[in-house]
Scaffold this motif. Structure first.
Motif, PDB file in Angstrom:
ATOM      1  N   GLY A 165       0.785  -1.221   0.000  1.00 42.69           N
ATOM      2  CA  GLY A 165       0.000   0.000   0.000  1.00 42.69           C
ATOM      3  C   GLY A 165       0.815   1.268   0.000  1.00 42.69           C
ATOM      4  N   ILE A 166       0.342   2.247   0.749  1.00 46.53           N
ATOM      5  CA  ILE A 166       0.999   3.543   0.756  1.00 46.53           C
ATOM      6  C   ILE A 166       2.384   3.466   1.389  1.00 46.53           C
ATOM      7  CG2 ILE A 166       0.002   4.332   2.933  1.00 46.53           C
ATOM      8  CD1 ILE A 166      -0.257   7.113   1.637  1.00 46.53           C
ATOM      9  N   GLY A 167       2.575   2.563   2.348  1.00 49.50           N
ATOM     10  CA  GLY A 167       3.892   2.415   2.962  1.00 49.50           C
ATOM     11  C   GLY A 167       4.940   1.975   1.962  1.00 49.50           C
ATOM     12  N   LEU A 168       4.598   1.006   1.139  1.00 50.21           N
ATOM     13  CA  LEU A 168       5.524   0.537   0.111  1.00 50.21           C
ATOM     14  C   LEU A 168       5.789   1.636  -0.914  1.00 50.21           C
ATOM     15  CD1 LEU A 168       7.209  -1.616  -1.298  1.00 50.21           C
ATOM     16  CD2 LEU A 168       5.102  -2.548  -2.297  1.00 50.21           C
ATOM     17  N   GLU A 169       4.767   2.380  -1.243  1.00 51.04           N
ATOM     18  CA  GLU A 169       4.947   3.450  -2.219  1.00 51.04           C
ATOM     19  C   GLU A 169       5.793   4.588  -1.651  1.00 51.04           C
ATOM     20  OE1 GLU A 169       5.180   5.034  -5.710  1.00 51.04           O
ATOM     21  OE2 GLU A 169       4.161   3.120  -5.394  1.00 51.04           O
ATOM     22  N   ILE A 170       5.633   4.890  -0.368  1.00 56.67           N
ATOM     23  CA  ILE A 170       6.504   5.880   0.280  1.00 56.67           C
ATOM     24  C   ILE A 170       7.945   5.397   0.221  1.00 56.67           C
ATOM     25  CG2 ILE A 170       7.132   6.908   2.501  1.00 56.67           C
ATOM     26  CD1 ILE A 170       4.114   6.967   3.155  1.00 56.67           C
ATOM     27  N   ALA A 171       8.157   4.134   0.550  1.00 57.19           N
ATOM     28  CA  ALA A 171       9.506   3.565   0.495  1.00 57.19           C
ATOM     29  C   ALA A 171      10.071   3.666  -0.915  1.00 57.19           C
ATOM     30  CB  ALA A 171       9.475   2.108   0.951  1.00 57.19           C
ATOM     31  N   ARG A 172       9.264   3.368  -1.912  1.00 56.90           N
ATOM     32  CA  ARG A 172       9.726   3.412  -3.303  1.00 56.90           C
ATOM     33  C   ARG A 172      10.114   4.837  -3.704  1.00 56.90           C
ATOM     34  NH1 ARG A 172       8.145  -0.475  -6.339  1.00 56.90           N
ATOM     35  NH2 ARG A 172       6.094  -0.592  -5.336  1.00 56.90           N
ATOM     36  N   GLN A 173       9.272   5.796  -3.389  1.00 58.64           N
ATOM     37  CA  GLN A 173       9.552   7.172  -3.793  1.00 58.64           C
ATOM     38  C   GLN A 173      10.749   7.752  -3.046  1.00 58.64           C
ATOM     39  OE1 GLN A 173       6.059   9.719  -3.978  1.00 58.64           O
ATOM     40  NE2 GLN A 173       4.827   8.082  -4.883  1.00 58.64           N
ATOM     41  N   LEU A 174      10.922   7.391  -1.789  1.00 61.99           N
ATOM     42  CA  LEU A 174      12.112   7.829  -1.064  1.00 61.99           C
ATOM     43  C   LEU A 174      13.369   7.236  -1.697  1.00 61.99           C
ATOM     44  CD1 LEU A 174      10.983   7.607   2.674  1.00 61.99           C
ATOM     45  CD2 LEU A 174      11.556   9.679   1.406  1.00 61.99           C
ATOM     46  N   ALA A 175      13.310   5.952  -2.032  1.00 61.78           N
ATOM     47  CA  ALA A 175      14.465   5.303  -2.658  1.00 61.78           C
ATOM     48  C   ALA A 175      14.764   5.917  -4.017  1.00 61.78           C
ATOM     49  CB  ALA A 175      14.221   3.803  -2.790  1.00 61.78           C
ATOM     50  N   GLN A 176      13.725   6.268  -4.757  1.00 65.40           N
ATOM     51  CA  GLN A 176      13.918   6.912  -6.056  1.00 65.40           C
ATOM     52  C   GLN A 176      14.569   8.285  -5.909  1.00 65.40           C
ATOM     53  OE1 GLN A 176       9.874   6.715  -7.473  1.00 65.40           O
ATOM     54  NE2 GLN A 176      10.218   4.798  -8.600  1.00 65.40           N
ATOM     55  N   THR A 220      -4.612   7.128  -5.751  1.00 60.70           N
ATOM     56  CA  THR A 220      -3.820   5.905  -5.774  1.00 60.70           C
ATOM     57  C   THR A 220      -2.764   5.977  -4.675  1.00 60.70           C
ATOM     58  OG1 THR A 220      -2.176   6.826  -7.291  1.00 60.70           O
ATOM     59  CG2 THR A 220      -4.124   5.768  -8.274  1.00 60.70           C
ATOM     60  N   ALA A 221      -2.154   4.847  -4.389  1.00 58.98           N
ATOM     61  CA  ALA A 221      -1.073   4.831  -3.402  1.00 58.98           C
ATOM     62  C   ALA A 221       0.071   5.730  -3.851  1.00 58.98           C
ATOM     63  CB  ALA A 221      -0.579   3.407  -3.186  1.00 58.98           C
ATOM     64  N   GLU A 222       0.350   5.737  -5.137  1.00 63.39           N
ATOM     65  CA  GLU A 222       1.413   6.595  -5.669  1.00 63.39           C
ATOM     66  C   GLU A 222       1.120   8.067  -5.403  1.00 63.39           C
ATOM     67  OE1 GLU A 222       3.709   7.563  -9.909  1.00 63.39           O
ATOM     68  OE2 GLU A 222       2.037   6.136  -9.848  1.00 63.39           O
ATOM     69  N   GLU A 223      -0.133   8.469  -5.616  1.00 63.63           N
ATOM     70  CA  GLU A 223      -0.519   9.862  -5.358  1.00 63.63           C
ATOM     71  C   GLU A 223      -0.494  10.167  -3.867  1.00 63.63           C
ATOM     72  OE1 GLU A 223      -3.601  10.455  -9.145  1.00 63.63           O
ATOM     73  OE2 GLU A 223      -4.318   9.558  -7.256  1.00 63.63           O
ATOM     74  N   GLY A 224      -0.977   9.227  -3.062  1.00 64.79           N
ATOM     75  CA  GLY A 224      -1.037   9.444  -1.631  1.00 64.79           C
ATOM     76  C   GLY A 224       0.318   9.508  -0.952  1.00 64.79           C
ATOM     77  N   ALA A 225       1.320   8.899  -1.576  1.00 65.93           N
ATOM     78  CA  ALA A 225       2.658   8.884  -0.985  1.00 65.93           C
ATOM     79  C   ALA A 225       3.394  10.200  -1.173  1.00 65.93           C
ATOM     80  CB  ALA A 225       3.477   7.750  -1.595  1.00 65.93           C
ATOM     81  N   LYS A 226       2.968  11.019  -2.097  1.00 67.64           N
ATOM     82  CA  LYS A 226       3.746  12.207  -2.466  1.00 67.64           C
ATOM     83  C   LYS A 226       3.918  13.187  -1.311  1.00 67.64           C
ATOM     84  CE  LYS A 226       2.791  12.024  -7.425  1.00 67.64           C
ATOM     85  NZ  LYS A 226       2.159  12.695  -8.594  1.00 67.64           N
ATOM     86  N   LEU A 227       2.850  13.460  -0.562  1.00 66.58           N
ATOM     87  CA  LEU A 227       2.954  14.445   0.525  1.00 66.58           C
ATOM     88  C   LEU A 227       3.814  13.934   1.682  1.00 66.58           C
ATOM     89  CD1 LEU A 227       2.033  17.313   1.207  1.00 66.58           C
ATOM     90  CD2 LEU A 227       0.081  16.308   2.410  1.00 66.58           C
ATOM     91  N   PRO A 228       3.622  12.683   2.149  1.00 66.82           N
ATOM     92  CA  PRO A 228       4.531  12.175   3.188  1.00 66.82           C
ATOM     93  C   PRO A 228       5.992  12.197   2.753  1.00 66.82           C
ATOM     94  CG  PRO A 228       2.618  10.761   3.006  1.00 66.82           C
ATOM     95  CD  PRO A 228       2.536  11.731   1.871  1.00 66.82           C
ATOM     96  N   VAL A 229       6.249  11.857   1.493  1.00 68.55           N
ATOM     97  CA  VAL A 229       7.624  11.876   0.983  1.00 68.55           C
ATOM     98  C   VAL A 229       8.164  13.304   0.982  1.00 68.55           C
ATOM     99  CG1 VAL A 229       9.040  11.528  -1.082  1.00 68.55           C
ATOM    100  CG2 VAL A 229       7.439   9.748  -0.342  1.00 68.55           C
ATOM    101  N   LYS A 230       7.344  14.252   0.568  1.00 70.27           N
ATOM    102  CA  LYS A 230       7.763  15.657   0.571  1.00 70.27           C
ATOM    103  C   LYS A 230       8.214  16.085   1.965  1.00 70.27           C
ATOM    104  CE  LYS A 230       5.951  20.352  -0.019  1.00 70.27           C
ATOM    105  NZ  LYS A 230       4.764  21.171  -0.420  1.00 70.27           N
TER     106      LYS A 230
END
Length: 243
Positions: A16-27, A211-221
């Protein structure tokens, strides 16, 4: 790994969003530690990240297992010596949660034990590692459902969402953000509550508008905030949220 590479722990990052946060941080060039309570799911999440050429590892982390939390912190200390980012994403809902007049007290207790007490325990265990960072960031994944202001406003779209256990757990998480930000104001650690929005995940029964990808953007920011970072905020995609 370069000493300048930031190191992040994301709890509940196996899906879910946790995995997507991890992915975007790694990217973004962060070395990500996937925190998950299930070894099989942790391995699957890690393989997904590694298959994309991203830098990551996994650690077993159950928010209801205090000795396991301490063991995870020791693993990170032994291998990395510090932590630059902590994303407190892990959380649960319970089918027996509901309005105050009818919800199961046991369900409410389970939710609070995981979403608030467990997050507090993880944060306390990781703080010595975060103190070793030149500019640490803590992001608490909250929800607009945790806003007392919105819960009491008949005009709010969240007014009718009467889930006393879940809503109270997020309100308590916001209190952690407020008090921790104040307690750490003389340090390099910045703490904020971030509501990702209504995201389509297992937690929401795949309802939602994002989507999880969209939802991860603000936490990653907020995990990647720079030197001008402000601590003690409660934000959602549309801006700052009232407590």
């Amino acid at each position: 790994m370069s000493v300048s590479t930031r190191i992040a722990l994301v709890t509940g990052a196996n899906k879910g969003i946790g995995l997507e946060i991890a992915r975007q941080l790694a990217q973004a060039g962060v070395f990500v530690i996937v925190g998950a309570r299930d070894p099989g799911r942790a391995d699957e999440a890690l393989k997904s990240l590694l298959s994309q050429g991203l830098a990551a590892q996994s650690v077993l982390l159950d928010l209801n297992n205090s000795s396991g939390i301490l063991a995870a912190a020791e693993t990170i200390r032994a291998e990395h010596g510090r932590l630059d980012i902590l994303v407190n994403n892990a959380g649960i809902v319970d089918a027996k949660d509901g309005p105050p007049t009818s919800s199961s007290p046991d369900a409410v207790r389970r939710i609070l034990d995981t979403n608030f007490v467990g997050t507090l325990a993880v944060t306390q265990a990781m703080l010595p590692l975060l103190r070793q960072s030149a500019a640490a960031r803590i992001v608490n994944l909250s929800s607009s459902l945790g806003s007392l202001t919105l819960n009491g406003d008949p005009a709010s779209p969240y007014y009718a969402a009467r889930l006393i256990g879940y809503n109270a757990s997020k309100a308590a998480l916001n209190m952690l953000t407020v008090q921790l930000a104040e307690e750490l104001k003389e340090t390099a650690i910045v703490v904020n509550s971030v509501s990702p929005g209504y995201v389509k995940t297992d937690l929401t029964g795949h309802n939602g508008f994002m989507t999880a990808e969209e939802g991860a953007k603000l936490p990653v920011k907020y995990a990647l905030l720079g030197d001008d970072a402000v601590s003690g905020k409660f934000v959602e995609p549309n801006g700052e949220t009232p407590w």
